[in-house]
Design an enzyme around this catalytic site. Structure first.
Site: not given
Length: 199
Positions: A143, A147, A163
């Site tokens: 994640w 990101y 997410d």
């Protein structure tokens, strides 16, 4: 930073081929993938934000900058400090900022890797190579890596599939599987999905 080199028509056409994304793309044609002035700062903020609220991460980042950032001689618009350098963060005492011991170690290890040149914040070989290099560091998962690729580097195909916001936008969909259809523009799909939460 402002994604001015993107071709919105091509991105829209590709994403709108999926009937689940089509109404979102039609609502916001030309959505751009803005990235950060300072990839290191954005990456640290992403690490701070792991599994806590945006407000909580912002508070901790403010404490980090107040303690270890460079004060500005002239304060303008509320900006008082520059974000600390990778070496400064690597050497910093992070006790008392509101970080767990493990999260503080992750921040310091990440900063040390950037400061030493072990980790370069760019993706010349694409998002998958960058994600692999980032998740090789302790405490950083997919994640965070995706990101950071999206928000720090402006990578068009980053996709943090786990997410919570993305899951809320499409609760009945296996996003990891469905997003394969959205390559190489998965970052834009994520932006559309996040934006749809406000509709």
């Amino acid at each position: 930073m402002f994604d001015c080199g993107a071709d919105p028509a091509a991105i829209n056409a590709h994403l709108a081929a999926d009937p689940l994304l089509r109404p979102l793309v039609e609502r916001r044609p030309g959505l751009r993938l803005a990235s950060a002035w300072d990839p290191f700062e954005m990456a640290v903020r992403a690490i701070l934000g792991q599994q806590i609220s945006v407000a909580g991460a912002t508070t901790i980042a403010g404490r980090l900058v107040a303690r270890h950032g460079t004060p500005l001689a002239v304060i303008s618009g509320g900006l008082t400090h520059l974000f600390p350098s990778p070496q400064t963060v690597a050497d910093a005492d992070l006790d008392g900022l509101g970080l767990s011991v493990k999260r503080a170690a992750t921040v310091k290890n990440f900063a040390a890797a950037v400061a030493s040149g072990e980790l370069v914040l760019d993706a010349p070989l694409g998002v998958e190579d960058f994600v692999a290099r980032l998740v090789a560091l302790p405490g950083i998962g997919p994640w965070t890596a995706h990101y950071v690729a999206m928000r720090a580097l402006g990578e068009p195909d980053g996709f943090p599939a786990t997410d919570l916001g993305l899951k809320h936008a499409m609760p009945e969909v296996d996003l990891a599987v469905r997003s394969e259809k959205w390559r190489p523009w998965r970052s834009y799909a994520a932006l559309h999905l996040w934006a749809s939460l406000n509709d």
